[in-house]
Each structure stands twice: as structure tokens, then as C-alpha cells.
Design a protein around this motif. Structure first.
Motif, PDB file in Angstrom:
ATOM      1  N   VAL A  81       0.840  -1.204   0.000  1.00  0.00           N
ATOM      2  CA  VAL A  81       0.000   0.000   0.000  1.00  0.00           C
ATOM      3  C   VAL A  81       0.872   1.250   0.000  1.00  0.00           C
ATOM      4  N   PHE A  82       1.919   1.255   0.791  1.00  0.00           N
ATOM      5  CA  PHE A  82       2.786   2.430   0.853  1.00  0.00           C
ATOM      6  C   PHE A  82       3.469   2.689  -0.489  1.00  0.00           C
ATOM      7  N   GLY A  83       4.062   1.652  -1.077  1.00  0.00           N
ATOM      8  CA  GLY A  83       4.757   1.828  -2.360  1.00  0.00           C
ATOM      9  C   GLY A  83       3.825   2.265  -3.473  1.00  0.00           C
ATOM     10  N   GLY A  84       2.674   1.638  -3.550  1.00  0.00           N
ATOM     11  CA  GLY A  84       1.721   1.992  -4.598  1.00  0.00           C
ATOM     12  C   GLY A  84       1.140   3.381  -4.421  1.00  0.00           C
ATOM     13  N   LEU A  88       1.477   6.801  -6.791  1.00  0.00           N
ATOM     14  CA  LEU A  88       0.292   7.511  -7.297  1.00  0.00           C
ATOM     15  C   LEU A  88       0.280   8.978  -6.865  1.00  0.00           C
ATOM     16  N   VAL A  89       0.664   9.237  -5.621  1.00  0.00           N
ATOM     17  CA  VAL A  89       0.711  10.621  -5.140  1.00  0.00           C
ATOM     18  C   VAL A  89       1.768  11.409  -5.909  1.00  0.00           C
ATOM     19  N   GLU A  90       2.913  10.771  -6.150  1.00  0.00           N
ATOM     20  CA  GLU A  90       3.979  11.445  -6.906  1.00  0.00           C
ATOM     21  C   GLU A  90       3.528  11.764  -8.326  1.00  0.00           C
ATOM     22  N   LYS A  91       2.840  10.846  -8.959  1.00  0.00           N
ATOM     23  CA  LYS A  91       2.343  11.108 -10.319  1.00  0.00           C
ATOM     24  C   LYS A  91       1.275  12.194 -10.317  1.00  0.00           C
ATOM     25  N   LYS A  95       5.667  16.025  -8.390  1.00  0.00           N
ATOM     26  CA  LYS A  95       6.861  16.410  -7.633  1.00  0.00           C
ATOM     27  C   LYS A  95       7.422  15.182  -6.925  1.00  0.00           C
ATOM     28  N   HIS A  96       8.722  15.226  -6.683  1.00  0.00           N
ATOM     29  CA  HIS A  96       9.386  14.142  -5.942  1.00  0.00           C
ATOM     30  C   HIS A  96       9.991  14.763  -4.688  1.00  0.00           C
ATOM     31  N   ASP A  97       9.204  14.789  -3.608  1.00  0.00           N
ATOM     32  CA  ASP A  97       9.687  15.356  -2.360  1.00  0.00           C
ATOM     33  C   ASP A  97       9.149  14.544  -1.177  1.00  0.00           C
ATOM     34  N   VAL A  98       9.423  15.022   0.027  1.00  0.00           N
ATOM     35  CA  VAL A  98       9.089  14.279   1.232  1.00  0.00           C
ATOM     36  C   VAL A  98       7.574  14.204   1.455  1.00  0.00           C
ATOM     37  N   TRP A  99       6.805  15.131   0.931  1.00  0.00           N
ATOM     38  CA  TRP A  99       5.370  15.140   1.173  1.00  0.00           C
ATOM     39  C   TRP A  99       4.666  13.962   0.515  1.00  0.00           C
ATOM     40  N   ASN A 100       5.263  13.401  -0.513  1.00  0.00           N
ATOM     41  CA  ASN A 100       4.685  12.195  -1.112  1.00  0.00           C
ATOM     42  C   ASN A 100       4.678  11.052  -0.094  1.00  0.00           C
ATOM     43  N   ALA A 101       5.785  10.908   0.620  1.00  0.00           N
ATOM     44  CA  ALA A 101       5.878   9.853   1.634  1.00  0.00           C
ATOM     45  C   ALA A 101       4.951  10.137   2.812  1.00  0.00           C
ATOM     46  N   VAL A 102       4.793  11.414   3.158  1.00  0.00           N
ATOM     47  CA  VAL A 102       3.910  11.774   4.271  1.00  0.00           C
ATOM     48  C   VAL A 102       2.465  11.409   3.932  1.00  0.00           C
ATOM     49  N   SER A 104       1.471   9.318   1.664  1.00  0.00           N
ATOM     50  CA  SER A 104       1.385   7.870   1.501  1.00  0.00           C
ATOM     51  C   SER A 104       1.330   7.153   2.841  1.00  0.00           C
ATOM     52  N   GLY A 105       2.061   7.665   3.805  1.00  0.00           N
ATOM     53  CA  GLY A 105       1.985   7.103   5.161  1.00  0.00           C
ATOM     54  C   GLY A 105       0.612   7.255   5.769  1.00  0.00           C
ATOM     55  N   CYS A 106      -0.016   8.396   5.524  1.00  0.00           N
ATOM     56  CA  CYS A 106      -1.386   8.607   6.003  1.00  0.00           C
ATOM     57  C   CYS A 106      -2.363   7.644   5.322  1.00  0.00           C
ATOM     58  N   VAL A 107      -2.183   7.461   4.024  1.00  0.00           N
ATOM     59  CA  VAL A 107      -3.041   6.525   3.283  1.00  0.00           C
ATOM     60  C   VAL A 107      -2.850   5.102   3.808  1.00  0.00           C
ATOM     61  N   THR A 108      -1.602   4.732   4.055  1.00  0.00           N
ATOM     62  CA  THR A 108      -1.319   3.384   4.553  1.00  0.00           C
ATOM     63  C   THR A 108      -1.932   3.179   5.938  1.00  0.00           C
TER      64      THR A 108
END
Length: 114
Positions: A81-84, A88-91, A95-102, A104-108
Motif C-alpha cells: 500500500v505504501f509503495g503503490g 500515485l501521489v507522486e504522479k 513532484k518528488h519530495d518528502v510530502w509524497n511519503a507523508v 502515503s503514510g497517512c493513506v497506509t
């Protein structure tokens, strides 16, 4: 294998497989640490006899296998779930920054709770 790491489905699949393998290893480790001693060793002033060695080994292996499958499923779900979702958030953001991971962590976390 660039095509695999470029698509969101490929990133999710890599996460699922990698998480599953790591979960299995974690499960073996956690299963080996499980305390298999009976909670009550004395009943009515008499000691409870221990089970034969074969039965103890069978019980320990069964508990280890159960822990391994549990951790395998959990790690595979979380990493998939995190990787996918990160892809998707990055696309979506472009942008490729830390907020994509943030995000994605919330989604996970939300997916784990559901």
C-alpha cells in the motif's frame, strides 16, 4: 527491470514481495522468542508434567509458522500500500519530495485501520 520499477503497479508488487519476505524472517525470529511454557505449572499442589519433546517441538513449530504468516501478511500489506500510494501521489502531484511519503503514510495508516 526498469519497467518494473517505473510503474506504480510494479512498485507495489516489489513492496509486496519484499515485505512478505521480510515479514517471514521477522515471524521466524518472533516465533522463536515466543514463550511456550504453560502458565500454570502447579495444580492442587502437584506439578503438571511436561509434554513429550516431540509434542513440544510440534507446538513450537506451529506457533512459529503462525507468527511467520501473520508478519508476512502485515508487512506485505503495509509495503504494498505504501509503495503503490507513494507512486500515485507522486504522479498526481508531479513532484518528488518528502510530502509524497507523508501522504502515503497517512493513506497506509488509513488502509490498515479500515
Amino acid at each position: 527491470f526498469d519497467w518494473l520499477s517505473e510503474s506504480c503497479g510494479g512498485k507495489a508488487a516489489i513492496g509486496i514481495i519484499g515485505g512478505g519476505v521480510m515479514g517471514l524472517l521477522m515471524g521466524v525470529f518472533m516465533g522463536a522468542l515466543t514463550d511456550m511454557t504453560p502458565p500454570v505449572t502447579i495444580i492442587e499442589g502437584k506439578e503438571v508434567p511436561q509434554a513429550p519433546l516431540k509434542e513440544q517441538v510440534r507446538t513450537t513449530l506451529r506457533a512459529t509458522a503462525d507468527k511467520s504468516l501473520y508478519w508476512c501478511r502485515q508487512f506485505a500489506f503495509i509495503t504494498g500500500v505504501f509503495g503503490g500510494s507513494e507512486c500515485l501521489v507522486e504522479k498526481y502531484r508531479g513532484k518528488h519530495d518528502v510530502w509524497n511519503a507523508v501522504v502515503s503514510g497517512c493513506v497506509t495508516g488509513a488502509a490498515m485501520q479500515a
